[in-house]
Design a protein around this motif. Structure first.
Motif, mmCIF file in Angstrom:
data_model
loop_
_atom_site.group_PDB
_atom_site.id
_atom_site.type_symbol
_atom_site.label_atom_id
_atom_site.label_comp_id
_atom_site.label_asym_id
_atom_site.label_seq_id
_atom_site.Cartn_x
_atom_site.Cartn_y
_atom_site.Cartn_z
ATOM 1 N N ALA A 115 39.724 26.658 23.700
ATOM 2 C CA ALA A 115 39.063 27.930 23.968
ATOM 3 C C ALA A 115 39.021 28.202 25.466
ATOM 4 O O ALA A 115 38.674 27.320 26.252
ATOM 5 N N PRO A 116 39.362 29.431 25.904
ATOM 6 C CA PRO A 116 39.181 29.785 27.317
ATOM 7 C C PRO A 116 37.703 29.895 27.646
ATOM 8 O O PRO A 116 36.864 30.088 26.757
ATOM 9 N N ARG A 117 37.393 29.784 28.908
ATOM 10 C CA ARG A 117 35.998 29.825 29.351
ATOM 11 C C ARG A 117 35.836 30.965 30.349
ATOM 12 O O ARG A 117 36.500 31.006 31.386
ATOM 13 N N PHE A 118 34.937 31.881 30.015
ATOM 14 C CA PHE A 118 34.592 32.964 30.924
ATOM 15 C C PHE A 118 33.238 33.515 30.509
ATOM 16 O O PHE A 118 32.712 33.216 29.430
ATOM 17 N N LYS A 119 32.653 34.360 31.400
ATOM 18 C CA LYS A 119 31.360 34.986 31.121
ATOM 19 C C LYS A 119 31.400 36.385 31.726
ATOM 20 O O LYS A 119 31.614 36.529 32.944
ATOM 21 N N LEU A 120 31.199 37.396 30.893
ATOM 22 C CA LEU A 120 31.238 38.785 31.336
ATOM 23 C C LEU A 120 29.864 39.420 31.159
ATOM 24 O O LEU A 120 29.158 39.129 30.189
ATOM 25 N N ALA A 121 29.520 40.289 32.102
ATOM 26 C CA ALA A 121 28.270 41.046 32.039
ATOM 27 C C ALA A 121 28.615 42.535 32.004
ATOM 28 O O ALA A 121 29.268 43.054 32.931
ATOM 29 N N PHE A 122 28.180 43.241 30.954
ATOM 30 C CA PHE A 122 28.393 44.680 30.806
ATOM 31 C C PHE A 122 27.118 45.396 31.281
ATOM 32 O O PHE A 122 26.037 45.196 30.711
ATOM 33 N N VAL A 123 27.239 46.232 32.324
ATOM 34 C CA VAL A 123 26.102 46.930 32.911
ATOM 35 C C VAL A 123 26.440 48.420 33.022
ATOM 36 O O VAL A 123 27.576 48.794 33.357
ATOM 37 N N LEU A 124 25.456 49.266 32.772
ATOM 38 C CA LEU A 124 25.640 50.723 32.846
ATOM 39 C C LEU A 124 24.748 51.324 33.929
ATOM 40 O O LEU A 124 23.613 50.876 34.135
ATOM 41 N N ARG A 125 25.312 52.341 34.593
ATOM 42 C CA ARG A 125 24.473 53.191 35.452
ATOM 43 C C ARG A 125 25.080 54.595 35.456
ATOM 44 O O ARG A 125 26.214 54.774 35.902
ATOM 45 N N GLN A 126 24.330 55.499 34.960
ATOM 46 C CA GLN A 126 24.744 56.888 34.836
ATOM 47 C C GLN A 126 25.996 56.955 33.979
ATOM 48 O O GLN A 126 25.964 56.571 32.809
ATOM 49 N N ASP A 127 27.143 57.433 34.494
ATOM 50 C CA ASP A 127 28.366 57.529 33.684
ATOM 51 C C ASP A 127 29.374 56.436 34.039
ATOM 52 O O ASP A 127 30.557 56.555 33.731
ATOM 53 N N LEU A 128 28.901 55.372 34.692
ATOM 54 C CA LEU A 128 29.785 54.285 35.130
ATOM 55 C C LEU A 128 29.491 53.013 34.344
ATOM 56 O O LEU A 128 28.335 52.593 34.251
ATOM 57 N N LEU A 129 30.540 52.407 33.816
ATOM 58 C CA LEU A 129 30.435 51.102 33.141
ATOM 59 C C LEU A 129 30.994 50.036 34.080
ATOM 60 O O LEU A 129 32.150 50.137 34.529
ATOM 61 N N ILE A 130 30.186 49.045 34.374
ATOM 62 C CA ILE A 130 30.613 47.922 35.223
ATOM 63 C C ILE A 130 30.705 46.668 34.365
ATOM 64 O O ILE A 130 29.760 46.334 33.644
ATOM 65 N N VAL A 131 31.846 45.985 34.450
ATOM 66 C CA VAL A 131 32.035 44.704 33.771
ATOM 67 C C VAL A 131 32.263 43.664 34.857
ATOM 68 O O VAL A 131 33.294 43.695 35.553
ATOM 69 N N ASP A 132 31.301 42.779 35.037
ATOM 70 C CA ASP A 132 31.346 41.791 36.117
ATOM 71 C C ASP A 132 31.709 40.420 35.566
ATOM 72 O O ASP A 132 31.294 40.045 34.465
ATOM 73 N N SER A 133 32.464 39.655 36.343
ATOM 74 C CA SER A 133 32.861 38.290 35.969
ATOM 75 C C SER A 133 31.888 37.309 36.599
ATOM 76 O O SER A 133 31.756 37.262 37.839
ATOM 77 N N LEU A 134 31.219 36.520 35.760
ATOM 78 C CA LEU A 134 30.278 35.509 36.237
ATOM 79 C C LEU A 134 30.898 34.124 36.097
ATOM 80 O O LEU A 134 31.719 33.888 35.205
ATOM 81 N N PRO A 135 30.519 33.164 36.956
ATOM 82 C CA PRO A 135 31.043 31.796 36.832
ATOM 83 C C PRO A 135 30.646 31.199 35.478
ATOM 84 O O PRO A 135 29.441 31.121 35.171
ATOM 85 N N PRO A 136 31.596 30.775 34.651
ATOM 86 C CA PRO A 136 31.238 30.276 33.308
ATOM 87 C C PRO A 136 30.497 28.957 33.330
ATOM 88 O O PRO A 136 29.782 28.630 32.381
ATOM 89 N N HIS A 137 30.630 28.193 34.426
ATOM 90 C CA HIS A 137 29.994 26.877 34.473
ATOM 91 C C HIS A 137 28.549 26.935 34.946
ATOM 92 O O HIS A 137 27.851 25.919 34.889
ATOM 93 N N GLN A 138 28.102 28.083 35.405
ATOM 94 C CA GLN A 138 26.730 28.198 35.889
ATOM 95 C C GLN A 138 25.823 28.695 34.767
ATOM 96 O O GLN A 138 26.146 29.673 34.089
ATOM 97 N N PRO A 139 24.683 28.023 34.543
ATOM 98 C CA PRO A 139 23.816 28.414 33.425
ATOM 99 C C PRO A 139 23.142 29.766 33.630
ATOM 100 O O PRO A 139 22.870 30.475 32.671
#
Length: 276
Positions: A115-139
């Protein structure tokens, strides 16, 4: 009775019982030294039976042991047991049962892809969608430092002050701690696309997408090139929404000097928002 006579007596009885006895003729390694009488000891036989009995009788008289009853007559030596005859008389061996062939159980080879390892955060503000990449090894997930930095970035892009960032919707992968489930790259891509589709369907006002970090660009766009190649470029989703790729928030927090670089990357979003 002398010691030699006693030994002859013992060996005679052993011979009558069919037991072969042995005496060493020389010293053995690791054993006690042999007694002197062993060298002159002779095993009794039928021809020596009378002499042996006489020797026994004389030794008894010499000891002057009172005997209440006359000594019994010696019993003739019995014939030795024929071991080969006994072996020939053994019952016939019972034939062994034919073994039943049982199917051999084989352990199936696991075909589950790592399995690949990654962590994504989906955040919204107004009409913008932000998808941020977080370190997968950090809790820790989307921290207050990530939130504060993203608030400043989106405000600079023209977001209204009274509209705050939404709570981060996390998508960690693998989702389950199991080695038997298929959580390979194809399943990961399906999960990310499903999350993206559901987010766009639930928030119809979204008109632009900002992908921050290599993992977000890889799993949202399907691009396999490194981030240095994708950074600052504009893409479009299958739905037609414009997409811009830049550095992750974690990278900007770790290296603040790269914020100017990220600001240049997101200029297409700023220009689009300015024209609204």
């Amino acid at each position: 009775m002398t010691l030699a006579a006693q030994e002859q007596n013992r060996h005679r009885w052993l011979e009558a019982l069919g037991v072969d006895s042995w005496l060493p003729r020389g010293n053995l390694p690791g054993a006690a030294e042999i007694a002197p009488w062993v060298e002159s000891f002779c095993y009794p036989n039928d021809a020596q039976a009378d002499a042996w009995l006489e020797d026994v009788a004389e030794s008894v008289e010499e000891q002057a042991v009172p005997v209440s009853t006359p000594a019994p007559k010696p019993v003739a030596a019995r014939a030795r047991i024929d071991t080969e005859t006994l072996l020939d008389q053994r019952p016939a061996a019972v034939p062994k049962a034919t073994p039943v062939e049982r199917p051999v159980r084989t352990t199936p080879t696991s075909t589950v892809v790592e399995a690949p390892r990654f962590k994504l955060a989906f955040v919204l503000r107004q009409d913008l969608l932000i998808v941020d990449s977080l370190p997968p090894h950090q809790p820790q997930g989307f921290s207050r430092h990530h939130r504060a930095l993203l608030t400043g970035i989106t405000t600079a892009l023209g977001a209204e002050a009274d509209i705050e960032l939404s709570d981060a919707m996390m998508l960690p992968w693998p989702m389950l701690a199991s080695r038997t489930l298929d959580q390979g790259a194809e399943e990961a891509r399906r999960a990310v696309q499903h999350k993206l589709r559901r987010t766009l369907e639930s928030h119809r006002r979204i008109t632009q997408v900002l992908l921050m970090g290599e993992a977000a660009a890889h799993w949202i766009l399907g691009e396999t090139a490194p981030l240095d190649t994708l950074q600052g470029r504009s893409f479009k989703l299958p739905s037609g929404l414009p997409v811009v790729v830049t550095l992750s928030l974690s990278e900007l927090l770790r290296l603040p000097e790269r914020k100017a670089e990220a600001w240049r990357d997101i200029q297409p979003l700023r220009l689009v928002r300015s024209s609204d």
